[in-house]
Design an enzyme around this catalytic site. Structure first.
Site, PDB file in Angstrom:
ATOM      1  N   GLU A 163       0.783  -1.287   0.037  1.00  0.00           N
ATOM      2  CA  GLU A 163       0.030   0.029   0.131  1.00  0.00           C
ATOM      3  C   GLU A 163       0.880   1.374  -0.013  1.00  0.00           C
ATOM      4  OE1 GLU A 163      -0.659  -2.586   1.855  1.00  0.00           O
ATOM      5  OE2 GLU A 163      -2.632  -3.117   1.142  1.00  0.00           O
ATOM      6  N   PHE A 209      -6.772  -0.857   5.138  1.00  0.00           N
ATOM      7  CA  PHE A 209      -5.170  -1.285   4.648  1.00  0.00           C
ATOM      8  C   PHE A 209      -4.690  -0.181   4.300  1.00  0.00           C
ATOM      9  CE2 PHE A 209      -7.623  -5.506   3.453  1.00  0.00           C
ATOM     10  CZ  PHE A 209      -7.394  -5.934   4.747  1.00  0.00           C
ATOM     11  N   ILE A 210      -4.997   1.213   4.599  1.00  0.00           N
ATOM     12  CA  ILE A 210      -4.631   2.332   4.041  1.00  0.00           C
ATOM     13  C   ILE A 210      -3.229   2.725   5.011  1.00  0.00           C
ATOM     14  CG2 ILE A 210      -5.951   4.001   5.342  1.00  0.00           C
ATOM     15  CD1 ILE A 210      -6.041   5.581   2.392  1.00  0.00           C
ATOM     16  N   HIS A 233     -12.032  -5.106   7.901  1.00  0.00           N
ATOM     17  CA  HIS A 233     -12.889  -4.699   6.679  1.00  0.00           C
ATOM     18  C   HIS A 233     -14.110  -4.057   6.937  1.00  0.00           C
ATOM     19  CE1 HIS A 233     -10.491  -8.570   6.070  1.00  0.00           C
ATOM     20  NE2 HIS A 233     -10.321  -8.000   4.620  1.00  0.00           N
TER      21      HIS A 233
END
Lengths: 327, 338
Positions: free
Chosen positions: A60, A86-87, A129
């Site tokens: 990422e 997931f940033i 998520h």
């Protein structure tokens, strides 16, 4: 006029922008042949090829860092982070580099890029998520943060983001991707970043929200109408910069304000919105500003009953709106 | 002179004039930095971070690139890279004094946070290694546009442990991008020595894992560095992809003006550095091959010192930006419809 769902609106806007400008390209994990894990880039690989619809390594920080370099060179990358959760490996690149490049070089160097990421819960995604991450970025001047709630807004705001000269974070509530459909003009149009939208006019209470909870609040407002109270629903659409004028106008109109978001309450967007109201129009209020938010726990649990407990809903919104209307 | 006794610079196709120019840039780099230390110790500027010991690596590397055509995403010690790329001593001094006309940031950033748009030198930050990914992105975008561009990027050996280092090398390797990664290995990451930083002891060896040549070169030997970079530059232009070059350098000064290396380096170790000084080596080469004499060196010194004196006086006399300049360039000016 076509009827598109939310994720189709994302895809068709990307297609439109890539046809319009050869410098626009898409990069991220599984965006190529697979078309993205949510299908946001489905079919783009076939039309534009593997260089402009580029599968990245599973990295990422690199997706954003390479995007920054490519933007500095003059291209227009649209980086996809597969899940907003997931940033964080890219946080340094976003905060230290993308947000500060124009400022530190006095516009000699600029980063016209878009970072798209699906966020939000209620999809059995568990802790990693489901998160809402917008508040980690809205404290950083130099960034723009956009959260659309309808397919129509997706198209106008994503087109604006791609054409924007500064870095734009574009957060899409994944719970809307297939749940929400709407009419989307085939013509090219742009919705200015930084402008809120009154999704419903009303006279008794004002609800200020964004993302998926816009729909919860609209559903609740329809029910509340039957109970004899009229609710104004303001969709912020852009969280940075906030539309102060629209917030103050909407608050003044009814004198009773409820702020709703799925993200946790503490240091959330609602805190800033309520501070703006306190600064600008405290004496126009008839009730304390209320907030209905996600609970202040680290993230959303997986098991159905706990997830439901965490999530907001039309019913929870209705209750908070009714209480405020009766105040 | 027969081919096998040919001087090394001739074998590399470098003329006497080119070699003297390279040496003058090394000397300029050293003398500018020495002036910065004097200014810092005299209380005129708050901060210095130094290239001393890496002049050969920087000048040798930069000489393989095409000025105002190729791109640079340097790291904070890369004074020599900047000078060869075309940034002037005046511009360096404007940055050191944090003056309004500093082309890098107009006084917003600390010194040695480079940036010079006309010479394709990218703006840099303080978190280390982020610029490696920018170099890869520039290489990626240049290829998409069909441009014949090679990108220089650099970091220290300590930074080769950062995630961005590995992500950048991997991405460049996957796509065979025209990027040359220089690691200026000066044996210390502030106070922590190589053996506690780099498992296996070699950064160059890490290249193999990312599908590119990893080359170790004597970073105090300007010709050795130039040779490695010229080959890497040709390789990049042929479309064969990136190269990782580890230049074994020395660090003559403390990490920065806020550090005192006597706390963690042995006096004997510091004394031994003198023999490895890249300027001493290069000077010796020039004299040995009769490319310049003592009088010529003295004239070069004088010319450089005059340039630095002028740049210092000029920069110090320039104004700071107005305080309210702190509020500028956050976003692009609002675009109006129609």
């Amino acid at each position: 006029m076509a009827v598109l769902n939310f994720v189709e609106a994302v895809r068709e806007t990307l297609r439109q922008e890539m046809r319009r400008d050869r410098d626009v390209w898409v990069v991220g994990e599984d965006v190529g042949k697979k078309g993205g894990v949510f299908g946001a880039t489905l079919g783009l690989f076939d039309e534009f090829g593997g260089e402009r619809v580029q599968d990245s390594p599973l990295t990422e920080s690199a997706i954003v860092g390479v995007g920054i370099g490519a933007a500095l060179y003059g291209t227009k990358p649209v980086c996809e982070i597969q899940f907003a959760d997931f940033i964080f490996p890219a946080f340094n690149q976003i905060i230290s580099e993308a947000a500060k490049m124009r400022y530190r070089s006095n516009s000699a160097w600029t980063v016209p890029m878009v970072i798209r990421a699906p966020f939000g819960g209620g999809v059995h995604g568990g802790l990693y998520h489901s998160q809402s991450v917008e508040q980690y970025f809205t404290n950083t001047a130099g960034l723009k943060v956009v959260v659309p709630s309808t397919p129509y807004d997706v198209k106008g705001l994503l087109a604006a983001a791609v054409r924007d000269p500064d870095p734009v974070l574009f957060f899409e509530h994944k719970g809307l991707y297939r749940a929400i459909k709407g009419e989307v003009p085939e013509s090219d149009y742009v919705i200015p970043i930084g402008k809120a939208d009154m999704k419903r006019d009303g006279s008794d209470i004002t609800v200020i929200t964004y993302g998926k909870t816009v729909h919860f609040c609209l559903e609740a407002a329809a029910q509340l109408e039957k109970e004899g109270y009229s609710a104004l629903v303001l969709d912020l659409r852009t969280l940075l910069p906030l539309d102060r004028e629209a917030i103050v106008t909407a608050a003044r109109k009814t004198g009773k304000v409820l702020i709703v978001h799925e993200a946790g309450k503490t240091h959330g967007i609602g805190a800033e919105v309520s501070a703006i109201i306190a600064e600008e129009c405290l004496f126009d209020l008839d009730a304390p500003v209320q907030r209905l938010c996600g609970p202040d726990v680290p993230a959303m649990p997986y098991a159905g009953p706990m997830e439901k407990f965490f999530m907001l809903s039309p019913e929870k919104c209705l209750e908070a709106m009714r209480n405020l209307a009766r105040f | 002179m027969t081919a096998n006794t040919q001087a090394r610079h001739e074998a590399l196709g470098l003329s006497r004039e080119q070699l003297l120019e390279m040496f003058s840039y090394m000397l300029l780099t050293r003398r500018v930095d020495e002036r910065l230390w004097l200014l810092q110790r005299g209380g005129k500027i708050p901060f210095v971070i130094s290239p001393q010991g890496a002049e050969a690596a920087q000048v040798g590397a930069a000489y393989a690139f095409r000025r105002d055509h190729d791109w640079f995403t340097p790291y904070y010690r890369d004074l020599g890279i900047n000078l060869v790329a075309g940034v002037t001593p005046r511009e360096i001094m404007l940055g050191a004094f944090a003056r309004s006309d500093c082309p890098a940031s107009g006084g917003k950033q600390m010194p040695s946070h480079w940036g010079n748009r006309p010479h394709n030198v990218l703006s840099g930050s303080s978190p280390v290694t982020t610029q490696l990914l920018h170099a890869v992105g520039i290489g990626q975008a240049a290829r998409m546009r069909g441009d014949d561009v090679v990108v220089y990027t650099c970091c220290g050996e300590g930074s080769s442990n950062q995630g961005d280092f590995h992500e950048a090398l991997n991405w460049a390797g996957v796509h065979k991008l025209p990027v040359i990664f220089l690691i200026q290995n000066n044996q210390y990451a502030i106070s922590v020595p190589l053996e506690k930083q780099v498992a296996g002891g070699s950064v160059a060896n890490r290249g193999q894992g990312y599908g590119m040549p990893g080359i170790e070169v004597d970073g105090t030997d300007v010709l050795a560095v130039y040779e490695a970079f010229r080959a890497a530059h040709e390789r990049a232009r042929r479309g064969e992809g990136p190269t990782l070059i580890e230049a074994k350098c020395i660090r003559i000064t403390s990490h920065s003006s806020d550090d005192d290396q006597r706390r963690y380096r042995d006096p004997a170790e510091l004394e031994a550095l003198k023999a490895k000084d890249p300027l001493v080596k290069a000077r010796g080469y020039l004299l040995e091959h009769g490319l310049i004499d003592e009088a010529g060196l003295e004239a070069m010194e004088k010319k450089i010192m005059a340039m630095i004196d002028e740049a210092t006086e000029f920069a110090e006399a320039q104004p700071y930006a107005k305080p309210e300049f702190a509020l500028t360039h956050v976003y692009a000016p609002e675009q109006r419809e129609g």
